[in-house]
Design a protein around this motif. Structure first.
Motif, PDB file in Angstrom:
ATOM      1  N   LEU A   1      -0.055  11.004 -10.297  1.00 14.71           N
ATOM      2  CA  LEU A   1      -1.302  11.768 -10.371  1.00 14.71           C
ATOM      3  C   LEU A   1      -1.279  13.076  -9.593  1.00 14.71           C
ATOM      4  N   GLY A   2      -0.401  13.179  -8.595  1.00 15.89           N
ATOM      5  CA  GLY A   2      -0.455  14.297  -7.664  1.00 15.89           C
ATOM      6  C   GLY A   2      -1.363  13.947  -6.505  1.00 15.89           C
ATOM      7  N   TYR A   3      -1.164  14.608  -5.363  1.00 13.61           N
ATOM      8  CA  TYR A   3      -1.947  14.267  -4.170  1.00 13.61           C
ATOM      9  C   TYR A   3      -3.427  14.545  -4.367  1.00 13.61           C
ATOM     10  N   ALA A   4      -3.767  15.661  -4.976  1.00 18.97           N
ATOM     11  CA  ALA A   4      -5.174  16.039  -5.127  1.00 18.97           C
ATOM     12  C   ALA A   4      -5.948  15.004  -5.936  1.00 18.97           C
ATOM     13  N   ARG A   5      -5.323  14.429  -6.959  1.00 18.75           N
ATOM     14  CA  ARG A   5      -6.007  13.469  -7.827  1.00 18.75           C
ATOM     15  C   ARG A   5      -5.837  12.022  -7.362  1.00 18.75           C
ATOM     16  N   MET A   6      -4.963  11.801  -6.404  1.00 21.22           N
ATOM     17  CA  MET A   6      -4.802  10.464  -5.860  1.00 21.22           C
ATOM     18  C   MET A   6      -6.074  10.054  -5.121  1.00 21.22           C
ATOM     19  N   THR A   7      -6.525   8.828  -5.357  1.00 14.01           N
ATOM     20  CA  THR A   7      -7.691   8.289  -4.658  1.00 14.01           C
ATOM     21  C   THR A   7      -7.318   6.957  -4.032  1.00 14.01           C
ATOM     22  N   VAL A   8      -8.170   6.494  -3.142  1.00 13.28           N
ATOM     23  CA  VAL A   8      -7.955   5.158  -2.574  1.00 13.28           C
ATOM     24  C   VAL A   8      -7.945   4.130  -3.694  1.00 13.28           C
ATOM     25  N   GLU A   9      -8.823   4.318  -4.675  1.00 14.39           N
ATOM     26  CA  GLU A   9      -8.879   3.381  -5.795  1.00 14.39           C
ATOM     27  C   GLU A   9      -7.560   3.342  -6.568  1.00 14.39           C
TER      28      GLU A   9
ATOM     29  N   PRO B   1      12.054   9.049  -8.819  1.00 12.83           N
ATOM     30  CA  PRO B   1      11.341  10.302  -9.129  1.00 12.83           C
ATOM     31  C   PRO B   1       9.945  10.387  -8.525  1.00 12.83           C
ATOM     32  N   HIS B   2       9.230   9.247  -8.415  1.00 10.71           N
ATOM     33  CA  HIS B   2       7.900   9.283  -7.799  1.00 10.71           C
ATOM     34  C   HIS B   2       7.996   9.697  -6.332  1.00 10.71           C
ATOM     35  N   ALA B   3       8.938   9.095  -5.617  1.00 18.84           N
ATOM     36  CA  ALA B   3       9.123   9.435  -4.211  1.00 18.84           C
ATOM     37  C   ALA B   3       9.597  10.875  -4.067  1.00 18.84           C
TER      38      ALA B   3
ATOM     39  N   ILE C   1       0.842  -1.206   0.000  1.00 22.42           N
ATOM     40  CA  ILE C   1       0.000   0.000   0.000  1.00 22.42           C
ATOM     41  C   ILE C   1       0.872   1.250   0.000  1.00 22.42           C
ATOM     42  N   LEU C   2       1.928   1.265   0.811  1.00 20.02           N
ATOM     43  CA  LEU C   2       2.815   2.428   0.851  1.00 20.02           C
ATOM     44  C   LEU C   2       3.462   2.664  -0.512  1.00 20.02           C
ATOM     45  N   ALA C   3       3.899   1.584  -1.145  1.00 23.95           N
ATOM     46  CA  ALA C   3       4.476   1.716  -2.481  1.00 23.95           C
ATOM     47  C   ALA C   3       3.426   2.211  -3.464  1.00 23.95           C
ATOM     48  N   GLY C   4       2.184   1.741  -3.302  1.00 19.64           N
ATOM     49  CA  GLY C   4       1.094   2.211  -4.153  1.00 19.64           C
ATOM     50  C   GLY C   4       0.840   3.686  -3.989  1.00 19.64           C
ATOM     51  N   VAL C   5       0.937   4.177  -2.759  1.00 23.24           N
ATOM     52  CA  VAL C   5       0.773   5.613  -2.499  1.00 23.24           C
ATOM     53  C   VAL C   5       1.856   6.406  -3.214  1.00 23.24           C
ATOM     54  N   VAL C   6       3.100   5.967  -3.081  1.00 23.99           N
ATOM     55  CA  VAL C   6       4.208   6.681  -3.714  1.00 23.99           C
ATOM     56  C   VAL C   6       4.005   6.769  -5.223  1.00 23.99           C
ATOM     57  N   HIS C   7       3.640   5.669  -5.829  1.00 24.23           N
ATOM     58  CA  HIS C   7       3.430   5.665  -7.280  1.00 24.23           C
ATOM     59  C   HIS C   7       2.225   6.506  -7.674  1.00 24.23           C
ATOM     60  N   ALA C   8       1.136   6.393  -6.927  1.00 24.12           N
ATOM     61  CA  ALA C   8      -0.065   7.152  -7.262  1.00 24.12           C
ATOM     62  C   ALA C   8       0.177   8.651  -7.134  1.00 24.12           C
ATOM     63  N   VAL C   9       0.828   9.055  -6.056  1.00 18.22           N
ATOM     64  CA  VAL C   9       1.105  10.483  -5.864  1.00 18.22           C
ATOM     65  C   VAL C   9       2.083  10.974  -6.924  1.00 18.22           C
TER      66      VAL C   9
ATOM     67  N   MET D   1       6.618  13.098  -4.418  1.00 23.27           N
ATOM     68  CA  MET D   1       5.783  13.018  -3.226  1.00 23.27           C
ATOM     69  C   MET D   1       6.364  13.845  -2.084  1.00 23.27           C
ATOM     70  N   CYS D   2       7.663  13.671  -1.836  1.00 20.33           N
ATOM     71  CA  CYS D   2       8.282  14.278  -0.659  1.00 20.33           C
ATOM     72  C   CYS D   2       8.618  15.757  -0.822  1.00 20.33           C
ATOM     73  N   ILE D   3       8.848  16.206  -2.048  1.00 20.77           N
ATOM     74  CA  ILE D   3       9.281  17.581  -2.264  1.00 20.77           C
ATOM     75  C   ILE D   3       8.158  18.481  -2.774  1.00 20.77           C
ATOM     76  N   VAL D   4       7.350  17.990  -3.701  1.00 15.05           N
ATOM     77  CA  VAL D   4       6.325  18.826  -4.338  1.00 15.05           C
ATOM     78  C   VAL D   4       4.941  18.585  -3.745  1.00 15.05           C
ATOM     79  N   GLU D   5       4.481  17.338  -3.774  1.00 15.81           N
ATOM     80  CA  GLU D   5       3.099  17.044  -3.393  1.00 15.81           C
ATOM     81  C   GLU D   5       2.847  17.141  -1.895  1.00 15.81           C
ATOM     82  N   VAL D   6       3.899  17.123  -1.098  1.00 17.77           N
ATOM     83  CA  VAL D   6       3.720  17.243   0.349  1.00 17.77           C
ATOM     84  C   VAL D   6       2.983  18.531   0.705  1.00 17.77           C
ATOM     85  N   LYS D   7       3.139  19.559  -0.101  1.00 15.65           N
ATOM     86  CA  LYS D   7       2.473  20.838   0.181  1.00 15.65           C
ATOM     87  C   LYS D   7       0.961  20.750   0.032  1.00 15.65           C
ATOM     88  N   ALA D   8       0.491  19.818  -0.798  1.00 19.26           N
ATOM     89  CA  ALA D   8      -0.947  19.678  -1.037  1.00 19.26           C
ATOM     90  C   ALA D   8      -1.606  18.727  -0.049  1.00 19.26           C
TER      91      ALA D   8
END
Length: 199
Positions: free
Chosen positions: A41-49, A117-119, A30-38, A122-129
């Motif tokens: 897609l970006g945090y705003a567009r990331m969904t549980v699905e 690059p996905h991580a 799941i954690l790896a899935g989050v990293v790839h999804a973010v 997530m950690c540098i750009v999408e963390v703000k969202a």
């Protein structure tokens, strides 16, 4: 970095593995899935699905581990940054004396981000969202870097280390946002010039 999270889907059916092993495998996926999804897609567009599709787990399994996407994001951020900061600190303390230690730590940090690059996104750009708790974690990372730099710049209460780290972060953020995370290690000589060596 994601490679250190994901272990692959376990074989279905009766496998005789302890429940704890199964749950740990599910959580890491799941954690790896989050990293790839973010990252994609970006945090705003990331969904549980979008996470469960990448993690290859059921929606029920996701909610056995996390209440919502924010909680899963924070767990993924913590896991990735724990590994990044461990590498950073190890590189920092491996250099004798003050000059050059911060540069060694920064290089290790940027190399870790460049490797995934996905991580990095997530950690540098999408963390703000991702909300206040995510930004608090980001700020804690910046304070750690400020603490590493302060001994090389003079008085502990001097604002220069903080200003310098914030400036460095801005440069790194711009590269990652442009999709150029792979270029990060090449920035080290410009960001932190090598100390003069005695001839």
């Amino acid at each position: 970095m994601v490679e250190s999270i994901a272990e692959g889907k376990l074989r279905g059916g009766r496998h005789g593995l302890p429940r704890g092993v199964v749950r740990d495998n599910q959580r890491r996926r799941i954690l790896a899935g989050v990293v790839h999804a973010v990252g994609e897609l970006g945090y705003a567009r990331m969904t549980v699905e979008s996470v469960i599709a990448r993690a290859e787990v059921s929606r029920r399994t996701f909610y056995e581990h996390f209440r919502n996407k924010e909680e899963a994001f924070l767990a993924a951020y913590d896991h990735v940054m724990e590994g990044v900061m461990r590498r950073t600190t190890e590189a920092y303390v491996s250099v004798e004396g003050s000059p050059g230690r911060f540069g060694a730590g920064l290089r290790a940090f940027l190399e870790a981000l460049a490797a995934d690059p996905h991580a990095a996104r997530m950690c540098i750009v999408e963390v703000k969202a991702a909300g206040r708790d995510a930004m608090a974690r980001r700020d804690a990372v910046l304070r750690t870097f400020t603490g590493l730099l302060a001994p090389e710049m003079g008085e502990p209460d001097d604002r220069m280390p903080e200003l310098t780290v914030n400036g460095l972060y801005g440069v790194v953020h711009a590269r990652v946002e442009e999709g150029r995370a792979a270029d990060l290690p090449a920035l080290v000589p410009a960001l932190v010039p090598e100390p003069d060596r005695p001839s």
